[in-house]
Design an enzyme around this catalytic site. Sequence first.
Site, short mmCIF file in Angstrom:
data_model
loop_
_atom_site.label_atom_id
_atom_site.label_comp_id
_atom_site.label_asym_id
_atom_site.label_seq_id
_atom_site.Cartn_x
_atom_site.Cartn_y
_atom_site.Cartn_z
N ASP A 112 65.49 -20.75 -27.81
CA ASP A 112 66.05 -21.81 -28.66
C ASP A 112 67.59 -21.78 -28.54
O ASP A 112 68.14 -20.84 -27.96
CB ASP A 112 65.58 -21.54 -30.11
N GLY A 114 64.74 -29.16 -36.76
CA GLY A 114 64.77 -29.17 -38.22
C GLY A 114 63.45 -29.64 -38.82
O GLY A 114 63.42 -30.39 -39.80
P1 13P Z 1 63.75 -25.56 -39.22
O1 13P Z 1 64.34 -24.21 -39.49
O2 13P Z 1 64.26 -26.60 -40.14
O3 13P Z 1 62.27 -25.52 -39.18
O4 13P Z 1 64.25 -26.02 -37.77
C1 13P Z 1 63.84 -25.33 -36.64
C2 13P Z 1 64.60 -25.72 -35.43
O5 13P Z 1 64.94 -26.85 -35.22
C3 13P Z 1 64.89 -24.65 -34.46
O6 13P Z 1 65.73 -25.06 -33.43
#
Ligand code: 13P
Length: 284
Positions: free
Chosen positions: A82, A209
């Site tokens: 990520d 998100g």
């Molecule tokens: P959340 O923490 O809001 O679930 O978002 C995860 C995300 O977009 C990781 O890149």
Amino acid sequence: MPLINMSQMLRKARAEKYAIGAFNILDYNSMKAVIETAQELKSPVIVQTSEKTVRFWGFRPIITWIRELTNNSDVPVAIHLDHCKNLDFIKNCIDAGWTSVMIDASSKPFEENLELSRKVVEMAKPFGVSVEAELGEIGGIEDDIIVNEENAHLVNPEKAQIFLKNVDVDCFAPAIGTAHGVYKGKPKIAFDRLKIISNNTDIPLALHGGTGLSEEVFKNSIALGCAKINISTQLKYAFIDGFVGYYNAKPNEYNPLTLIDAQFKMLKKSVKENIQLFGSTQKA
Ligand code: 13P
């Protein structure tokens, strides 16, 4: 089934109008919960690691766990890094066996973001590793990536078109008003911008998100080309609530494996709900 990259699975998802959950894992237990749930639902899945999680456990343990857990699996699984701003770290993940990476140069000026994203594509493609890039800046807190409200800004669709013409990414994350962490109010999602972007490209889009968004937001986003939906915060809650909830109910038991099992079950429930919402059940 061996680990695969995100490219094929996301293209299929976008074409067939469902999304694949990308779940940020925290340890072996959460990784197992993600993969086992995907298997039970016959869904493809993306196991996502933040840079912080990889630094905490190390490259080799994480790759060893996932290879072990997917050895007998018959669903497509990708392991994806990520948000990462550090090219050396991305290279280390590619060398260690990650099948997908995200370059997050969204805080840089447009040309620099493009240049860095291109560099990562050049690094990753020879190894069959897929690449996600971001434009605009997604707000909130995702482990060590902190974007304050005043710095978060929406993607410019014309810029997105130029960006995607000039870099061969497998997945594109446009900032459309969602945020990492817990939403303070109802998020205002820029579906108008998402629509322009998806009309201009068939590259699968990523919705960041995901925690706290409504079913309606998921449905609209999927209809407008989002094929990857990120869930992190919700799993952090399940991780802690599963564990602490059990301890609070039985404070004198002192049997760690039953606590870990309670946590595992709560994580699986959370993953299952999301996979069902995203429509990827039976799509493996
Ligand atoms: P959340 O923490 O809001 O679930 O978002 C995860 C995300 O977009 C990781 O890149």
